[in-house]
Design an enzyme around this catalytic site. Structure first.
Site, PDB file in Angstrom:
ATOM      1  N   ASP A  31       0.856  -1.182   0.000  1.00 11.20           N
ATOM      2  CA  ASP A  31       0.000   0.000   0.000  1.00 11.20           C
ATOM      3  C   ASP A  31       0.898   1.240   0.000  1.00 11.20           C
ATOM      4  OD1 ASP A  31      -3.220   0.509   1.109  1.00 11.20           O
ATOM      5  OD2 ASP A  31      -1.804   2.193   1.057  1.00 11.20           O
ATOM      6  N   ILE A  32       0.531   2.226  -0.822  1.00  8.62           N
ATOM      7  CA  ILE A  32       1.327   3.452  -0.961  1.00  8.62           C
ATOM      8  C   ILE A  32       1.305   4.273   0.336  1.00  8.62           C
ATOM      9  CG2 ILE A  32      -0.408   5.090  -1.840  1.00  8.62           C
ATOM     10  CD1 ILE A  32       1.621   5.674  -4.149  1.00  8.62           C
ATOM     11  N   GLY A  92     -15.536   2.352   4.161  1.00  7.30           N
ATOM     12  CA  GLY A  92     -14.320   3.135   3.938  1.00  7.30           C
ATOM     13  C   GLY A  92     -13.604   2.812   2.644  1.00  7.30           C
ATOM     14  N   HIS A  99     -10.165  -5.369  -3.216  1.00 11.28           N
ATOM     15  CA  HIS A  99      -8.830  -5.601  -2.658  1.00 11.28           C
ATOM     16  C   HIS A  99      -8.928  -6.036  -1.214  1.00 11.28           C
ATOM     17  CE1 HIS A  99      -9.877  -1.332  -2.273  1.00 11.28           C
ATOM     18  NE2 HIS A  99      -9.206  -1.323  -1.138  1.00 11.28           N
ATOM     19  N   LEU A 100      -7.997  -6.884  -0.843  1.00 12.22           N
ATOM     20  CA  LEU A 100      -7.872  -7.393   0.520  1.00 12.22           C
ATOM     21  C   LEU A 100      -6.663  -6.715   1.152  1.00 12.22           C
ATOM     22  CD1 LEU A 100      -8.603  -9.595   2.696  1.00 12.22           C
ATOM     23  CD2 LEU A 100      -7.084 -11.134   1.435  1.00 12.22           C
ATOM     24  N   HIS A 101      -6.912  -5.978   2.248  1.00  8.59           N
ATOM     25  CA  HIS A 101      -5.798  -5.385   2.993  1.00  8.59           C
ATOM     26  C   HIS A 101      -5.216  -6.464   3.912  1.00  8.59           C
ATOM     27  CE1 HIS A 101      -6.750  -0.974   2.406  1.00  8.59           C
ATOM     28  NE2 HIS A 101      -7.953  -1.469   2.178  1.00  8.59           N
TER      29      HIS A 101
HETATM   30  P1  5GP Z   1      -9.663   1.288   0.467  1.00  5.70           P
HETATM   31  O1  5GP Z   1      -9.732   2.607   1.181  1.00  5.70           O
HETATM   32  O2  5GP Z   1     -10.377   1.374  -0.858  1.00  5.70           O
HETATM   33  O3  5GP Z   1     -10.046   0.109   1.290  1.00  5.70           O
HETATM   34  O4  5GP Z   1      -8.121   1.054   0.170  1.00  5.70           O
HETATM   35  C1  5GP Z   1      -7.447   1.623  -0.915  1.00  5.70           C
HETATM   36  C2  5GP Z   1      -5.987   1.601  -0.567  1.00  5.70           C
HETATM   37  O5  5GP Z   1      -5.250   1.837  -1.746  1.00  5.70           O
HETATM   38  C3  5GP Z   1      -5.574   2.686   0.427  1.00  5.70           C
HETATM   39  O6  5GP Z   1      -5.022   2.078   1.589  1.00  5.70           O
HETATM   40  C4  5GP Z   1      -4.553   3.523  -0.331  1.00  5.70           C
HETATM   41  O7  5GP Z   1      -3.480   3.960   0.462  1.00  5.70           O
HETATM   42  C5  5GP Z   1      -4.102   2.566  -1.423  1.00  5.70           C
HETATM   43  N1  5GP Z   1      -3.682   3.233  -2.651  1.00  5.70           N
HETATM   44  C6  5GP Z   1      -4.311   4.263  -3.272  1.00  5.70           C
HETATM   45  N2  5GP Z   1      -3.662   4.609  -4.380  1.00  5.70           N
HETATM   46  C7  5GP Z   1      -2.591   3.769  -4.476  1.00  5.70           C
HETATM   47  C8  5GP Z   1      -1.532   3.643  -5.431  1.00  5.70           C
HETATM   48  O8  5GP Z   1      -1.436   4.359  -6.428  1.00  5.70           O
HETATM   49  N3  5GP Z   1      -0.606   2.677  -5.195  1.00  5.70           N
HETATM   50  C9  5GP Z   1      -0.674   1.849  -4.105  1.00  5.70           C
HETATM   51  N4  5GP Z   1       0.291   0.941  -3.968  1.00  5.70           N
HETATM   52  N5  5GP Z   1      -1.661   1.949  -3.187  1.00  5.70           N
HETATM   53  C10 5GP Z   1      -2.602   2.889  -3.372  1.00  5.70           C
END
Ligand code: 5GP
Ligand code: ZN
Length: 113
Positions: A31-32, A92, A99-101
């Site tokens: 994650d970035i 959130g 995606h799975l964190h």
């Molecule tokens: P969500 O909030 O949808 O559950 O998680 C999306 C995740 O994607 C966030 O934790 C965010 O930091 C990550 N993310 C967003 N843009 C990018 C990117 O360009 N590259 C990477 N590696 N992660 C990203």
């Protein structure tokens, strides 16, 4: 597959990411904006907008299988980790490609914020 989906573009290697594991069906990358010492996202190569749009349940098996490989490679299996899928506004979700964190390397709190 959608042309302008961020995670589809990462899966096609059009946008760089730190990829830590790959399989025929999924990709795992850091994650970035990491929320823990280890924070990896596991995504299907196929575009699925969210858990609500999932039609092929086998995709979840492929995702958790790759997540298990990452957990093992990062040495987190014994101490523990968290695996979570955020869905839509209340969950959130900010990127609308399933995606799975996978988070670990520190103690997680409960309940989540
Ligand atoms: P969500 O909030 O949808 O559950 O998680 C999306 C995740 O994607 C966030 O934790 C965010 O930091 C990550 N993310 C967003 N843009 C990018 C990117 O360009 N590259 C990477 N590696 N992660 C990203
Ligand atoms: Zn996508």
């Amino acid at each position: 597959m959608t042309a302008d989906c961020l995670f589809c573009r990462i899966a096609r290697k059009e946008i760089p990411a730190t990829i830590v594991a790959e399989s025929e069906f999924c990709l795992a990358f850091r994650d970035i904006k990491a929320q823990a010492p280890v924070h990896v996202l596991v995504v299907p190569r196929e575009h699925v907008g969210s858990l609500n749009e999932l039609k092929d349940r086998a995709i979840l098996g492929h995702m958790f299988s790759l997540a298990a490989q990452v957990v093992h490679a990062e040495g987190m299996s014994e101490r523990g980790y968290r695996a979570v899928i955020n869905t839509n506004d209340d969950g959130g979700q900010t990127v609308f490609h399933l995606h799975l964190h996978v988070l670990g390397g520190r103690r997680m709190s409960w309940p989540p914020g």
